[in-house]
Design a protein around this motif. Structure first.
Motif, PDB file in Angstrom:
ATOM      1  N   UNK A 187     -58.263 -40.562  34.627  1.00 31.48           N
ATOM      2  CA  UNK A 187     -59.382 -40.217  35.505  1.00 31.48           C
ATOM      3  C   UNK A 187     -60.684 -40.410  34.761  1.00 31.48           C
ATOM      4  N   UNK A 188     -61.776 -40.396  35.540  1.00 31.36           N
ATOM      5  CA  UNK A 188     -63.110 -40.464  34.954  1.00 31.36           C
ATOM      6  C   UNK A 188     -63.985 -39.404  35.618  1.00 31.36           C
ATOM      7  N   UNK A 189     -65.028 -38.994  34.928  1.00 30.73           N
ATOM      8  CA  UNK A 189     -65.956 -37.974  35.419  1.00 30.73           C
ATOM      9  C   UNK A 189     -67.363 -38.544  35.523  1.00 30.73           C
ATOM     10  N   UNK A 190     -68.093 -38.092  36.529  1.00 30.54           N
ATOM     11  CA  UNK A 190     -69.528 -38.376  36.647  1.00 30.54           C
ATOM     12  C   UNK A 190     -70.221 -37.057  36.963  1.00 30.54           C
ATOM     13  N   UNK A 191     -71.449 -36.909  36.512  1.00 31.97           N
ATOM     14  CA  UNK A 191     -72.196 -35.688  36.778  1.00 31.97           C
ATOM     15  C   UNK A 191     -73.574 -36.018  37.343  1.00 31.97           C
ATOM     16  N   UNK A 192     -74.128 -35.061  38.064  1.00 31.56           N
ATOM     17  CA  UNK A 192     -75.490 -35.175  38.601  1.00 31.56           C
ATOM     18  C   UNK A 192     -76.120 -33.793  38.588  1.00 31.56           C
ATOM     19  N   UNK A 193     -77.439 -33.763  38.460  1.00 33.08           N
ATOM     20  CA  UNK A 193     -78.154 -32.499  38.461  1.00 33.08           C
ATOM     21  C   UNK A 193     -78.262 -31.906  37.068  1.00 33.08           C
ATOM     22  N   UNK A 194     -78.685 -30.665  37.011  1.00 31.20           N
ATOM     23  CA  UNK A 194     -78.852 -29.956  35.750  1.00 31.20           C
ATOM     24  C   UNK A 194     -77.495 -29.447  35.299  1.00 31.20           C
ATOM     25  N   UNK A 195     -77.011 -29.958  34.195  1.00 30.37           N
ATOM     26  CA  UNK A 195     -75.670 -29.619  33.716  1.00 30.37           C
ATOM     27  C   UNK A 195     -75.724 -28.825  32.421  1.00 30.37           C
ATOM     28  N   UNK A 196     -74.843 -27.835  32.302  1.00 25.55           N
ATOM     29  CA  UNK A 196     -74.619 -27.186  31.011  1.00 25.55           C
ATOM     30  C   UNK A 196     -73.550 -27.926  30.243  1.00 25.55           C
TER      31      UNK A 196
END
Length: 103
Positions: A69-78
């Motif tokens: 699998x792969x991950x993507x993020x958006x927004x303010x992340x910790x």
């Protein structure tokens, strides 16, 4: 070919939550899961990343790698996904500090 897609969206606008429920099942509040095509997944992620103002969002979907699998993020992340020799690891950002240097 449809594949499992998971989106977790926290503190996002109500209109985005409504748009996600048109294509994905909201199995718990702000957690969306279903099997959709890559085209639909990309369009949904474009809408999510454009609408995630002060909130956060994470997309997980299958990929041809060691973890599957792969991950993507958006927004303010910790938490930030980092590639470490082909493996995705998560680095934590502490309050008032930059990204931890784990490597």
């Amino acid at each position: 070919m449809p594949s499992m897609t998971v989106i977790a969206a926290t503190a996002v606008p109500a209109h985005l939550r409504g748009a996600l429920t048109r294509w994905l099942l909201e199995v718990t509040p702000e957690l969306y899961v279903d099997s959709v095509s890559a085209k639909v997944r990309e369009e949904l992620w474009s809408a999510v990343s454009a609408s995630t103002a002060a909130g956060t969002a994470v997309l997980a979907h299958p990929a041809d790698n060691e973890q599957g699998f792969t991950l993507r993020t958006a927004g303010t992340q910790r938490r930030e996904p980092l590639d470490f020799d082909g493996m995705t690891l998560i680095a934590f950002r502490r309050e008032g500090q930059g990204m931890a240097k784990a490597f």
